[in-house]
Design an enzyme around this catalytic site. Structure first.
Site, PDB file in Angstrom:
ATOM      1  N   ASP A 214       5.694 -43.674  40.725  1.00  0.00           N
ATOM      2  CA  ASP A 214       6.178 -44.341  39.509  1.00  0.00           C
ATOM      3  C   ASP A 214       5.581 -43.699  38.270  1.00  0.00           C
ATOM      4  O   ASP A 214       6.011 -43.972  37.156  1.00  0.00           O
ATOM      5  CB  ASP A 214       5.808 -45.834  39.533  1.00  0.00           C
ATOM      6  CG  ASP A 214       6.858 -46.650  40.271  1.00  0.00           C
ATOM      7  OD1 ASP A 214       7.950 -46.120  40.541  1.00  0.00           O
ATOM      8  OD2 ASP A 214       6.586 -47.831  40.584  1.00  0.00           O
TER       9      ASP A 214
ATOM     10  N   ASP B  61      14.420 -48.961  47.798  1.00  0.00           N
ATOM     11  CA  ASP B  61      13.061 -49.255  47.344  1.00  0.00           C
ATOM     12  C   ASP B  61      12.372 -50.268  48.272  1.00  0.00           C
ATOM     13  O   ASP B  61      13.029 -50.963  49.071  1.00  0.00           O
ATOM     14  CB  ASP B  61      13.132 -49.811  45.913  1.00  0.00           C
ATOM     15  CG  ASP B  61      11.887 -49.491  45.095  1.00  0.00           C
ATOM     16  OD1 ASP B  61      10.847 -49.192  45.684  1.00  0.00           O
ATOM     17  OD2 ASP B  61      11.969 -49.569  43.853  1.00  0.00           O
TER      18      ASP B  61
HETATM   19  C1  GLA Z   1       9.904 -49.725  41.673  1.00  0.00           C
HETATM   20  C2  GLA Z   1      10.353 -48.290  41.639  1.00  0.00           C
HETATM   21  C3  GLA Z   1      10.847 -47.937  40.251  1.00  0.00           C
HETATM   22  C4  GLA Z   1      11.983 -48.863  39.869  1.00  0.00           C
HETATM   23  C5  GLA Z   1      11.533 -50.314  39.982  1.00  0.00           C
HETATM   24  C6  GLA Z   1      12.693 -51.264  39.800  1.00  0.00           C
HETATM   25  O1  GLA Z   1       8.751 -49.905  40.911  1.00  0.00           O
HETATM   26  O2  GLA Z   1       9.332 -47.449  42.065  1.00  0.00           O
HETATM   27  O3  GLA Z   1      11.277 -46.593  40.195  1.00  0.00           O
HETATM   28  O4  GLA Z   1      13.089 -48.616  40.697  1.00  0.00           O
HETATM   29  O5  GLA Z   1      10.942 -50.584  41.245  1.00  0.00           O
HETATM   30  O6  GLA Z   1      12.305 -52.578  39.884  1.00  0.00           O
END
Ligand code: GLA
Length: 729
Positions: free
Chosen positions: A547, A479
């Site tokens: 997301d 990420d």
């Molecule tokens: C980001 C990602 C999510 C999740 C969060 C965890 O927002 O896009 O899918 O993994 O971080 O903190």
């Protein structure tokens, strides 16, 4: 032959399956662009016209010729300094601070195989591929500056790649103030530009507008390709549709800041160009040093935008993505994030895994919250040591327990970031990008680590290896959750280098990880889809698309993503309702149908809360997915409607050999006693008969592709349909 040079006309001609590209060295040594369009032969020099341009910048090498102005001529690698006043690909300053250069042809070479770029991702050829490279060297005598233009040709993939290497062969410092990789100049035509715009949780929605006089641009200064604009664009004839009209595309194989521009000039000629963002860029080259302009993949379609997508899907899936997962079915995941956020224990995850196994899933992914003091998003990033108390043991112990219930195991990491409240930051505050004396701009309470530094990368590599070496980890979600604002590295005085060097650092770290763990499946992520680009796909064959898991919004997000990226790359999960982000409730069936349009399918909800009926639906979805997964991952993808406007969002996958097809539809709008809805598939074998797998009914391919297939009159919104067809041979 896909690449040729005609010494008498001084033209270079490149041919792919459906396109021809031509350029020419003119009498003054300037490299002019002649043609990129439908397959053609012969010398296209006649396309360039000359007329009295005495009111404009003349030719630096023939003052008497008033018909010559680079401000009008179509160019291959426009630069500031010889009279072209449109947007350049290259802008340099000499040691004395003077802008400009004068690049002229020196030599060229045609060689077998596809070039690679040191430290940067690019399209690759593998054994058996027909691939060639054209290298053209231009030079500026005064500065001693050399530019090598690279063209990669893989005719079967119907794309041409471009990159450029700028080398300082002079005696003084040269600073590169703008560097782009490719442009396309059109001497005539009226075009639309399509870019893919959005925001966090609403990425890559197509935005189409006419190219008018003046310039328009999209880009990112964020140090990431971004949720807001994507480094992929399509230029097309104004009336072009999915299936008609000419279209061209440019895709940047780079994950950092970028700039994509379109300009219609005083003579209604059009230039589109793509390359590095220049706002936060100023890259000095000492004598002997070089910088590489990352690769752009270009594609042309003589018959609509759909073919552009097919070309890009194929080349990105097969010759940008790498590793054993490139061609394999991906595990169906249960991800812990929307299931329990930070609130989990090892026991809770094992229970989730057990339930997932009973539903037929393949892998549990432990998302954020397993390391350091990370029980919320204010602290802990940088400390990649498991929270043993929370997990009830090591990561390897937990992996073993998850394996015992029959699932693979994966973890989430965000290695490029650090929280001020972390052991790493307390020990190395200077490792974060921050401007001395200025309050840093935090994003989600975190700072970005300076990946241009080898010591920082080494530390991260060691920390990640310490976790991965324990074994049991099959998958990593990588990420990256914020933009870079404070562009300042402690190890250089040339801050204009930092963002580019950061990306080289990131690619170096990723390369070390993929080389050491070749079987590891890595899924890219960046606040959802903030780094969904061909650069990341070289290391991570799938990317968390957004997301936003709301199926209604996902129809649009996945529709837009499909223009430039293969479905095999699309991470798509079924989540709970009401949706966390939109508050919308959509039936589980439709949520499944939408998520199954991603080649990286899974679930992201608390399975323990499901009733028996929901469990049954999920079991059926997973079983269905196994049957169609190969079509989603490798089939030709057809956008049958635009979900933003249509009452029925519809799409289709067809195997390359035409034997199988999958038509999917989700009703997005229902009116009282409404009309029947017809979905019109494409890409079936003309003249053939297709059998619907569910009930054995037979259909003429031609009739289906003409009048369409009626859906049963929908009883309500989000009714969804998945029709599998097999060709009757
Ligand atoms: C980001 C990602 C999510 C999740 C969060 C965890 O927002 O896009 O899918 O993994 O971080 O903190």
């Amino acid at each position: 032959m896909s690449l040729s040079y005609d010494a008498s006309a001084r033209t270079f001609t490149i041919s792919t399956a459906a396109s021809t590209y031509q350029m020419k060295v003119d009498a003054h040594g300037y490299l002019l662009h002649l043609y990129y369009g439908a397959l053609a032969t012969g010398d296209m020099s006649y396309l360039v016209t000359y007329a009295d341009r005495s009111g404009m910048c003349g030719c630096p090498h023939d003052v008497a010729d008033r018909t010559y102005s680079l401000d009008v001529l179509p160019q291959e690698f426009p630069f500031q300094g010889a009279g072209d006043m449109r947007s350049p690909l290259l802008l340099v300053r000499g040691e004395d601070g003077t802008f400009g250069c004068d690049l002229r042809y020196v030599s060229h070479e045609i060689r077998p195989g596809k070039y690679g770029l040191p430290g940067l991702p690019s399209v690759y050829a593998q054994d058996g591929d027909d691939a060639e490279t054209l290298s053209i060297t231009l030079a500026d005598e005064r500065l001693g500056l050399e530019v090598e233009l690279l063209y990669g040709v893989m005719p079967a993939y119907d794309v041409i790649t471009r990159a450029a290497v700028v080398t300082n062969r002079g005696e003084g410092r040269v600073t590169v103030e703008k560097l782009q990789s490719a442009c396309l100049d059109f001497v005539s035509g009226d075009f639309d530009l399509i870019t893919f715009d959005g925001r966090h949780a609403m990425e890559r929605r197509p935005s189409r507008r006419p190219v008018m006089n003046g310039s328009m641009s999209v880009g990112s200064r964020r140090g990431m390709s971004s949720n807001q604009y994507n480094p992929m664009m399509v230029l097309c004839d104004r009336p072009a549709t999915e299936t008609s009209g000419r279209a061209w595309s440019m895709s940047f194989v780079y994950s950092g800041g970028f700039l994509a521009e379109a300009e219609r000039d005083q003579y209604e000629q059009t230039r589109v160009q793509m390359g590095l963002d220049d706002d936060l860029f100023s890259y000095p080259l000492e004598p002997g040093e070089k910088i590489v302009a990352p690769e752009v993949i270009m594609s042309f379609s003589p018959a609509g935008i759909e073919r552009i997508s097919h070309n890009l899907h194929r080349v990105i899936r097969e010759r940008v993505c790498r590793g054993p997962w490139r061609d394999s079915p991906r595990p169906v995941l249960i991800n812990s994030w929307e299931a329990c956020y930070f609130d989990f224990t090892g026991d809770k995850l094992v229970a989730l895994a057990k339930k997932a196994a009973s539903l037929g899933l393949d892998m549990l992914v432990m998302d954020d919250g397993w390391f350091g003091a990370r029980n919320d998003d204010h602290r802990g990033l940088g400390d990649w040591k498991p929270n043993m108390a929370k997990l009830g043991g090591s990561v390897a112990d937990l992996a073993r327990r998850v394996n015992e219930v029959g699932l693979g195991f994966g973890i989430w990491v965000e290695p490029e970031m650090v929280n001020e409240d972390s052991d790493l930051f307390r020990a190395h505050p200077d490792w974060a990008l921050a401007i001395p004396g200025k309050a840093p701009v935090l994003g989600r309470d975190q700072l970005v680590l300076d990946l241009s530094r080898a010591d920082v990368r080494d530390n991260l590599f060691e920390q990640l290896c310490a976790v991965l070496d324990q074994g049991g980890i099959d998958y990593v979600k990588w990420d990256y959750n914020r933009s870079i604002v404070d562009v300042h590295s402690r190890v250089t005085s040339d801050q204009g280098k930092v963002l580019y060097d950061y990306m080289l650092g990131l690619y170096d770290l990723l390369e070390r990880i993929v080389s050491r763990y070749p079987d590891l499946l890595i899924e890219g992520c960046s606040a959802g889809g903030g780094r969904f680009d061909a650069g990341m796909l070289h290391y991570t064959p799938q990317i968390w698309t957004s997301d936003n898991t709301d199926a209604r919004n996902r129809l649009e997000i996945q529709y837009g993503t499909s223009f430039g990226y293969p479905c095999s790359a699309v991470g798509a999960h079924v989540s709970a309702c009401p949706n966390e982000i939109t508050g919308r409730t959509i039936p589980l069936g439709a949520r499944g149908t939408v998520a199954m349009a991603g080649g990286a399918f899974g679930y992201e909800l608390d399975l323990m809360e499901l009733n028996d009926r929901a469990c049954e639906i999920i079991r059926t979805q997973v079983a269905t997915y196994r049957k169609v997964e190969h079509l989603v991952r490798e089939g030709l993808f057809y956008r049958l409607s635009d979900p933003k406007d249509a009452d029925v969002a519809a799409w289709e996958f067809v195997s390359e050999d035409g034997r199988e097809a999958l038509v999917c539809a989700v009703v997005t709008r229902v009116d009282g006693y409404g009309k029947a809805q017809y979905v019109v598939p494409r890409g079936l074998t003309p003249g053939a008969t297709y059998r619907m797998v569910s009930n054995g009914s037979e259909f003429s391919a031609d009739a289906l592709m003409d009048m369409g297939l009626p859906l049963t009159v929908p009883a309500g919104p989000y009714e969804n349909f998945m029709y599998r067809f097999e060709r009757v041979d």
